[in-house]
Design a protein around this motif. Structure first.
Motif, PDB file in Angstrom:
ATOM      1  N   LYS A  95      -3.726   4.931  -2.210  1.00  0.00           N
ATOM      2  CA  LYS A  95      -4.557   4.263  -3.219  1.00  0.00           C
ATOM      3  C   LYS A  95      -4.135   2.809  -3.363  1.00  0.00           C
ATOM      4  N   ALA A  96      -2.837   2.569  -3.366  1.00  0.00           N
ATOM      5  CA  ALA A  96      -2.337   1.196  -3.475  1.00  0.00           C
ATOM      6  C   ALA A  96      -2.630   0.390  -2.215  1.00  0.00           C
ATOM      7  N   LEU A  97      -2.662   1.063  -1.061  1.00  0.00           N
ATOM      8  CA  LEU A  97      -2.942   0.380   0.207  1.00  0.00           C
ATOM      9  C   LEU A  97      -4.338  -0.240   0.227  1.00  0.00           C
ATOM     10  N   GLU A  98      -5.231   0.287  -0.575  1.00  0.00           N
ATOM     11  CA  GLU A  98      -6.596  -0.235  -0.605  1.00  0.00           C
ATOM     12  C   GLU A  98      -6.634  -1.700  -1.010  1.00  0.00           C
ATOM     13  N   SER A  99      -5.591  -2.158  -1.716  1.00  0.00           N
ATOM     14  CA  SER A  99      -5.574  -3.558  -2.163  1.00  0.00           C
ATOM     15  C   SER A  99      -5.130  -4.524  -1.073  1.00  0.00           C
TER      16      SER A  99
END
Length: 459
Positions: A360-364
């Motif tokens: 989820k954090a990688l999406e940024s």
């Protein structure tokens, strides 16, 4: 063509498993409340639903449907409670919570039967639900429901299978849970082998069938548990064989309520180790599905895209830093970009081994990464992979997590070096600007001084 069809079928199965897991997670989130649980479990058709209706407080009645069939128990009215199955197909589909008038301080949870007879997909679905329930519990007691004939008859395989399932479920923590496990023998008649059926009779059966016999395949943990039961018969209860007509407490059970009340609760620390028990057929199916998941190129593409994005950024930073006569404004822009990128990676690092949060954090990191993760439902897929890893004792998700960490750690280390070099460049520019400013000031001062001299000493 056949391989293509097989791949498509595997992908369809994978999507179905993901859908079931998503539904299980959402369902348990709606159902779960923080409380001390009593979890009813056992083999299919052991009489769990009947016992549960009794615990809820529903009125039961014994009904004889045929002169050639035994009396069966049914609900006497339409009160809420699980359906009592009389056919060979299991009735309980998902863990369901019930309130009990007989055990008002406990939340009663009815688990699907071990080795569900509705097929592999349903068996794995049961595992999803059980995993969600137990891994989010605060404390629990376990009630094992077993037909007394499973220890009285010549074939004791059903009871051994049940013990193996409970041991698989609790893993290495089972011995710590002995005092939290209650065994309720169902369909107990008044007499077996011309002997009165009481706790002493049951303990002797357990001794003769499981401890004194050397020809059975039984684990040491299961032996230890049977020894515990023989020494602690307060953890044993009877639910008697049905009689025709209305049922009252005095004729239907012995020490069922007392045993459950007096059992200790398992702490959540132990429950975190609990895993759903699946049939060998289901495990083999998951091995096949896991091979499909592991062979899919999508996670490789994610890692490759992540590496390429980091390398592209690194090339840009390097180019700017080594550009001749680079301007302060350009360096400032790169430094801001580096600061954002490093901060994003540090946030991802905080996720530790939580791979779902990490994705989820990688999406940024980049819009293309976000699109890839969302398009292929990678967060849902990772949750499925984690479940399969736990059930099959594999480490595919750990490997993926480690690879992401290595990729980001390497990128972050490089970016921090670039940031340091830019700081050096910015200091050099600032020093050069100060020096140039000083020289200009000196030059202007010299010009001004020269002008004054010419004023007072004209030619």
């Amino acid at each position: 063509m056949e391989d293509t069809r097989n791949d498509q079928n595997s992908e369809n199965d994978l999507q179905l498993l993901q859908k079931m897991l998503h539904e299980a997670t959402a369902y348990m989130a709606r159902q779960y409340t923080s409380e001390d649980m009593t979890i009813i479990m056992g083999n299919t058709k052991a009489g769990k639903s009947t016992l549960l209706n009794y615990l809820i407080g529903n009125k039961l009645i014994g009904v004889k449907t045929s002169a050639y069939k035994p009396v069966i128990l049914k609900k006497a009215d339409d009160s809420p409670g699980p359906k009592i199955g009389v056919e060979s197909i299991a009735e309980t589909a998902v863990p369901t919570r019930w309130n009990s008038s007989k055990l008002p301080s406990l939340g009663i949870w009815d688990l699907p039967g071990f080795h569900d007879n509705r097929g592999v997909i349903q068996d794995i679905t049961n595992g999803f639900y059980i995993s969600e329930l137990l891994n989010n519990s605060t404390s629990a007691k376990f009630v094992i429901v077993t037909d007394v004939n499973d220890i009285a008859n010549d074939s004791i395989h059903p009871f051994l299978s049940l013990l193996n399932s409970v041991e698989d479920l609790l893993r290495g923590a089972m011995k710590e849970c002995f005092s939290s496990i209650v065994v309720i023998f169902t369909k107990v008649p008044g007499m077996i082998f011309d002997s009165k059926v009481d706790k002493q009779f049951i303990k002797q059966l357990l001794q003769d069938k499981f401890l004194a016999c050397n020809g059975i395949d039984i684990s040491e943990t299961a032996k230890d548990f049977i020894t515990f039961l023989i020494k602690n018969d307060q953890n044993i209860g009877f639910f008697y064989k049905a009689r025709e007509g209305p049922i009252d407490d005095s004729t239907i059970e012995l020490d069922v309520i007392t045993a459950i009340k007096n059992a200790k609760s398992v702490h959540k620390r132990i429950l975190k180790q609990v895993l759903p028990c699946l049939s060998e057929r289901s495990k083999n199916y998951l091995h096949k599905e896991h091979a499909v998941i592991s062979a899919m190129k999508i996670f490789e593409k994610l890692l490759n895209d992540l590496s390429n994005i980091c390398e592209t950024k690194d090339s840009y930073y390097y180019e700017v830093i080594h550009k001749e006569n680079v301007k302060r404004e350009e360096l400032d822009d790169v430094q801001k970009d580096l600061s954002v990128s490093i901060n994003q990676m540090e946030i991802i690092a905080i996720c530790n081994s939580n791979l779902q949060k990490k994705l989820k954090a990688l999406e940024s990191i980049d819009p293309s990464i976000r699109e890839l993760i969302q398009k292929h439902n990678l967060i849902e897929r990772v949750k499925l992979m984690e479940f399969i890893d736990r059930v099959l004792n594999m480490e595919k998700t750990n490997h993926l997590d480690l690879t992401i960490n290595v990729t980001l750690s390497s990128a972050m280390a490089k970016q921090k070096k670039f940031s340091s070099r830019i700081n050096v460049k910015l200091r050099e520019i600032a020093e050069r600007e100060v020096r140039n400013s000083f020289l200009i000031s000196c030059a202007l001062g010299a010009i001004a001084t020269g002008g004054m001299i010419l004023k007072y000493f004209p030619k």
